[in-house]
Enzyme design. Structure first.
Site, mmCIF file in Angstrom:
data_model
loop_
_atom_site.group_PDB
_atom_site.id
_atom_site.type_symbol
_atom_site.label_atom_id
_atom_site.label_comp_id
_atom_site.label_asym_id
_atom_site.label_seq_id
_atom_site.Cartn_x
_atom_site.Cartn_y
_atom_site.Cartn_z
ATOM 1 N N ASP A 15 -3.843 -11.137 3.731
ATOM 2 C CA ASP A 15 -5.117 -10.450 3.938
ATOM 3 C C ASP A 15 -6.138 -11.501 4.370
ATOM 4 O O ASP A 15 -6.505 -12.383 3.589
ATOM 5 C CB ASP A 15 -5.556 -9.776 2.637
ATOM 6 C CG ASP A 15 -6.757 -8.861 2.835
ATOM 7 O OD1 ASP A 15 -7.205 -8.710 3.979
ATOM 8 O OD2 ASP A 15 -7.249 -8.311 1.832
ATOM 9 N N ASP A 25 -6.402 -7.260 10.189
ATOM 10 C CA ASP A 25 -6.504 -8.424 9.303
ATOM 11 C C ASP A 25 -5.552 -8.389 8.114
ATOM 12 O O ASP A 25 -5.729 -9.146 7.158
ATOM 13 C CB ASP A 25 -7.943 -8.560 8.785
ATOM 14 C CG ASP A 25 -8.408 -7.329 8.014
ATOM 15 O OD1 ASP A 25 -7.739 -6.280 8.098
ATOM 16 O OD2 ASP A 25 -9.445 -7.421 7.342
ATOM 17 N N GLU A 26 -4.533 -7.560 8.181
ATOM 18 C CA GLU A 26 -3.694 -7.371 6.994
ATOM 19 C C GLU A 26 -2.286 -6.975 7.414
ATOM 20 O O GLU A 26 -2.105 -6.155 8.316
ATOM 21 C CB GLU A 26 -4.322 -6.272 6.127
ATOM 22 C CG GLU A 26 -3.695 -6.052 4.797
ATOM 23 C CD GLU A 26 -4.419 -4.960 4.016
ATOM 24 O OE1 GLU A 26 -4.024 -4.732 2.865
ATOM 25 O OE2 GLU A 26 -5.345 -4.323 4.563
#
Length: 436
Positions: free
Chosen positions: A11, A105-106
């Protein structure tokens, strides 16, 4: 269930804000808020400096301005986030062919599928540290927090335990020790409504949840949800890391007996299609990032246009707004005989279109903002990349009353000078004008 900690969850920390701070040296170490900047906007991401003032994602921008009026409030630069995300995802795919992105983003990574030779906690931790170093180096200093465990559930929870720039490896067999003292909201799917139902029967922590029978949970929150909670509370999660999903897209298209020319009619038709697509997404408990429109004209030529959001959505308003914008890129003056809307890049989670303002561009340009917010031109949005023939590259600091103010700096330059220009100065151009 796996016997080794081989599910990794990455993350990226305050991703959108971190990219802005990377590319704008004058903002490093200062509060930055990215999202809808108008009076009805919503925060997408706040830097950790802004979070210290209580600003967080999904908060109305108006509230964020009250809490942290000295922050830099910027619109999203999707191209910059997508570029950084692609760099990170490429690094993850070097570790394993099974990478499941959840957003820009993950992502989850199945380390076992990558032929991991050593699966001890120490070996996995060393691999994760190398990954974090590689991410920071490849992205120009963006950090990420990593969790590694025997399941998706625990890996995702672990990645949030030591933010920012954290690393937590949960040893096999210790999952319940980790989960028991945590609030029940740590379990996926336990939002405010479910948490309130559980509170009414005395459940506040995962330890409390473990004391409730499956039958009682089904009675309180429903069969599917209750059974899922029962097993997740026991760290029983055998969901695989899935690189691709069976359903690639959800779409609708219609062919019309007569060609449509009126733009208002076309907007209405494509808006209704977008709403139906969103309904199907919600029914399937899916969301999507890429919106595509298909237009067949009177001469039977077919055109498609696509645009990708920073995060998945199932909101009909978001899909409709983007579909209408894409339709506007095609000359439909000769008539349209077929229209279609599709959403792809599917995920089983949802994030609101946090960059959008519900107010129109005209309202914003007219100053329909908070008293603490500076006037803003609809053409020059705070944070957008620009270039001046004489001064080079920079970004919009603010605009209004016929003037746009630019700070001239780049990721490699150090803090730069601030200059103002007329909004119609021909020497000043936008490098990546956001889609409306």
């Amino acid at each position: 269930m796996r016997g080794e900690a081989t599910v990794l969850h990455l993350d990226l920390d305050a991703f959108f804000a971190s990219v802005e701070q990377r590319d704008k040296p004058s903002l490093r170490g200062k509060p930055v808020v990215v999202g809808g900047v108008g009076g009805r906007g919503v925060v997408a991401t706040a830097s950790y400096e802004a979070r210290a003032f209580g600003v967080h994602s999904a908060m109305p921008t108006a509230e964020a301005r009250r809490r942290c009026p000295h922050a830099a409030f910027l619109t999203g630069r999707f191209h910059a986030y997508q570029e950084a995300s692609a760099t990170v995802m490429a690094l993850l795919r070097e570790l394993s062919p099974l990478v499941e992105p959840l957003s820009l983003d993950e992502a989850f990574v199945d380390l076992a599928a990558g032929g991991l030779a050593e699966t001890s906690v120490d070996a996995v931790a060393a691999l994760a540290r190398r990954l974090k170093d590689d991410v920071a180096q490849a992205t120009g200093g963006i950090t990420g927090s990593v969790g590694v465990a025997t399941s998706k559930l625990v890996a995702k929870i672990a990645s949030d335990l030591d933010k920012p720039d954290g690393l937590v490896v949960v040893a096999p067999g210790s999952e319940l020790d980790l989960l028991r003292p945590m609030q029940v909201t740590v379990i996926p799917g336990v939002g405010p409504a479910t948490a309130e139902r559980l509170r009414r029967i005395g459940v506040h922590t995962v330890a409390d949840l473990l004391e409730i029978s499956e039958e009682e949970l089904v009675r309180v929150v429903g069969q599917a949800h209750g059974r899922g909670l029962f097993w997740l509370a026991r760290a029983e999660d055998d969901r695989p890391v899935v690189a691709e999903r069976e359903t690639k897209s959800v779409s609708i298209e219609d062919t019309y007996e007569t060609d449509h020319v009126d733009r208002r009619v076309l907007d209405g038709l494509i808006g209704r299609q977008a709403a139906k697509v969103a309904e199907r997404l919600r029914a399937a408990k899916l969301s999507g990032r890429t919106v595509t429109v298909k237009i067949r004209l009177h001469d039977f030529s077919t055109h498609t246009r696509s645009s990708t959001l920073p995060a998945p959505t199932d909101d009909g308003r978001v899909v409709s707004r983007l579909a209408r914008s894409l339709l506007g890129e095609v000359d439909t003056s000769g008539g349209v005989r077929l229209l279609g809307v599709g959403v792809s890049g599917l995920a089983d989670w949802i994030q609101e279109d946090l960059f959008a303002d519900e107010s129109s561009a005209e309202e914003e340009a007219a100053g329909d903002l908070l008293p603490t917010s500076p006037p803003m031109s609809a053409e020059w949005r705070p944070g957008m990349d620009v270039e001046h023939e004489a001064h080079g590259r920079g970004w919009v600091w603010g605009s209004g009353k016929g003037v746009v103010t630019v700070r001239f700096e780049t990721a490699l330059s150090g803090p730069g000078k601030v200059l103002s220009f007329a909004v119609d100065d021909p020497a000043l151009t936008s490098l990546h004008r956001p889609r409306r």
